[in-house]
Design an enzyme around this catalytic site. Structure first.
Site, short mmCIF file in Angstrom:
data_model
loop_
_atom_site.label_atom_id
_atom_site.label_comp_id
_atom_site.label_asym_id
_atom_site.label_seq_id
_atom_site.Cartn_x
_atom_site.Cartn_y
_atom_site.Cartn_z
N LYS A 129 0.84 -1.12 -0.05
CA LYS A 129 0.08 -0.02 -0.24
C LYS A 129 0.90 1.47 0.05
CE LYS A 129 -4.23 -2.03 0.89
NZ LYS A 129 -5.56 -2.01 0.30
N ASP A 154 -0.31 -0.28 -4.54
CA ASP A 154 -1.64 0.33 -4.47
C ASP A 154 -1.58 1.58 -3.90
OD1 ASP A 154 -4.32 0.85 -4.52
OD2 ASP A 154 -4.89 -1.04 -2.82
N GLU A 183 -2.08 -0.21 -8.78
CA GLU A 183 -3.68 -0.06 -8.48
C GLU A 183 -3.98 1.47 -8.33
OE1 GLU A 183 -4.48 -3.68 -5.99
OE2 GLU A 183 -6.15 -2.53 -5.38
N ASP A 205 -9.21 -0.54 -9.28
CA ASP A 205 -9.81 -1.33 -7.96
C ASP A 205 -10.98 -0.13 -7.36
OD1 ASP A 205 -10.86 -2.44 -5.59
OD2 ASP A 205 -8.80 -2.13 -4.43
N LYS A 227 -13.68 -6.94 -5.97
CA LYS A 227 -13.90 -7.53 -4.76
C LYS A 227 -15.41 -8.07 -4.61
CE LYS A 227 -10.97 -4.38 -2.43
NZ LYS A 227 -9.87 -3.77 -3.16
MG MG Z 1 -6.86 -1.31 -3.89
#
Ligand code: MG
Length: 326
Positions: A129, A154, A183, A205, A227
């Site tokens: 992240k 991400d 992402e 995403d 997701k």
């Molecule tokens: Mg994401």
């Protein structure tokens, strides 16, 4: 249909991403009874930071039959679970296991030997992240790439096209090669994403809803992060086929029940769509302090093991919870 819920909270080990600094994350498990013997469970774990309605609103809307995208998915997953439970089938027994990336939630883990150990366990891809401390992130990235891993980065759409370009320009060619995809590099913008896509593969995403799918001519990304907790899975697969994209199935950084649902969806999709489905990102439980449900999740390297029970598992834990009528 009768619906019951059971509130829970999860305790993150540290800040989970660039858009959240909460100390406790609240959600509910749903128990849905369609008829006698047809009872299924699912998670409902909103991320208001990512645009979801808060939990209270999700539930009050459901009471008046107004179904949010998250609730729609929860009911869909609960129904799948109910059908398997009614036949006493465990979802993990239906398909082959799928590989997951390792989610590096804390750079302090990068001690000598840590990456070598991950490699021995069978991990090949690490997800990071980004967007909290770029200098620290770049150092970590170099270490990870030098150890021979592929990486998924991400940004959660917190950057700008300019900051993203600056970031890419700082990377060595070998690091760029090791990036499987980035992402949500910055808020969705068709032409700016298309430009970004010329230097690395891009995955969409949390910007998924911003795309005008009906009028999209060229997809300015390469991968859709699916997701199951949030998006209609078959619609997303349809988009992948239409624009020749790949898909990664991930959990919603949610309860163990949500993780079990996500991974079994990933397993089913992998069986059906093969190479279209990339390694998953469902091993998110290590981001939280453990609880009785997380304790049921056992992984062997990048593979989540079968969760005991029927459907997505957890039978005795679920039965023991206090359930409130909606
Ligand atoms: Mg994401």
């Amino acid at each position: 249909m009768e619906i019951f819920y059971s509130p829970y909270s999860l305790r993150p080990k540290q800040t989970l991403n660039a858009v959240s600094d909460e100390t406790e994350r609240k959600g509910v498990l749903l128990k849905v009874i369609w008829e006698k013997g047809l009872v299924g469970y699912a998670d409902l774990h909103p991320w208001p930071e990512l645009g979801d309605d808060v939990l209270e609103k999700q539930l009050s809307d459901l009471r008046i039959n107004r179904i949010s995208p998250l609730v729609k998915q929860s009911l869909w997953l609960a129904r799948k679970d109910a059908e398997l439970r009614s036949k006493e089938i465990n979802a993990f027994d239906l398909y082959n296991e799928v590989k997951n990336n390792f989610l590096l939630h804390d750079f302090k883990l990068l001690q000598p030997g840590f990456l070598a150990n991950l490699k021995n366990l069978g991990f090949t891809t690490i997800k990071i992240k980004m967007g909290r401390d770029l200098a620290e992130e770049l150092t970590a990235l170099d270490q990870i790439v030098a150890a021979g891993f592929k990486v998924r980065l991400d940004f959660n759409a917190v950057g700008t096209p300019e900051s993203f370009k600056k970031f890419i320009d700082k990377l060595s060619p070998s690091t760029v090669l090791a990036i499987e995809y980035v992402e949500d590099p910055f808020p969705f913008d068709s032409s700016a994403w298309l430009e970004a896509k010329s230097s690395v593969k891009i995955a969409i995403d949390n910007q998924y809803e911003k795309v005008d799918w009906q009028n999209l001519k060229i997809a300015p990304f390469d991968v859709i992060v699916i997701k199951p907790a949030k998006v209609d899975v078959m619609t997303a697969i349809d988009y992948c086929q239409r624009w020749n994209l790949k898909a990664t199935v991930t959990s919603y950084m949610d309860h163990a029940v949500g993780i079990s649902h996500a991974i079994t969806i990933a397993m089913g999709l992998k069986e059906k769509y093969g190479d279209l489905i990339l390694d998953s990102g469902c091993l998110t439980q290590a981001s939280y302090h453990t609880d009785p449900f997380f304790a049921e999740l056992e992984s062997q390297g990048p593979y989540l093991q079968k969760v005991r029970g029927t459907g997505v598992g957890f039978n005795s834990l679920l039965e023991a919870l206090p359930w409130l009528p909606l």
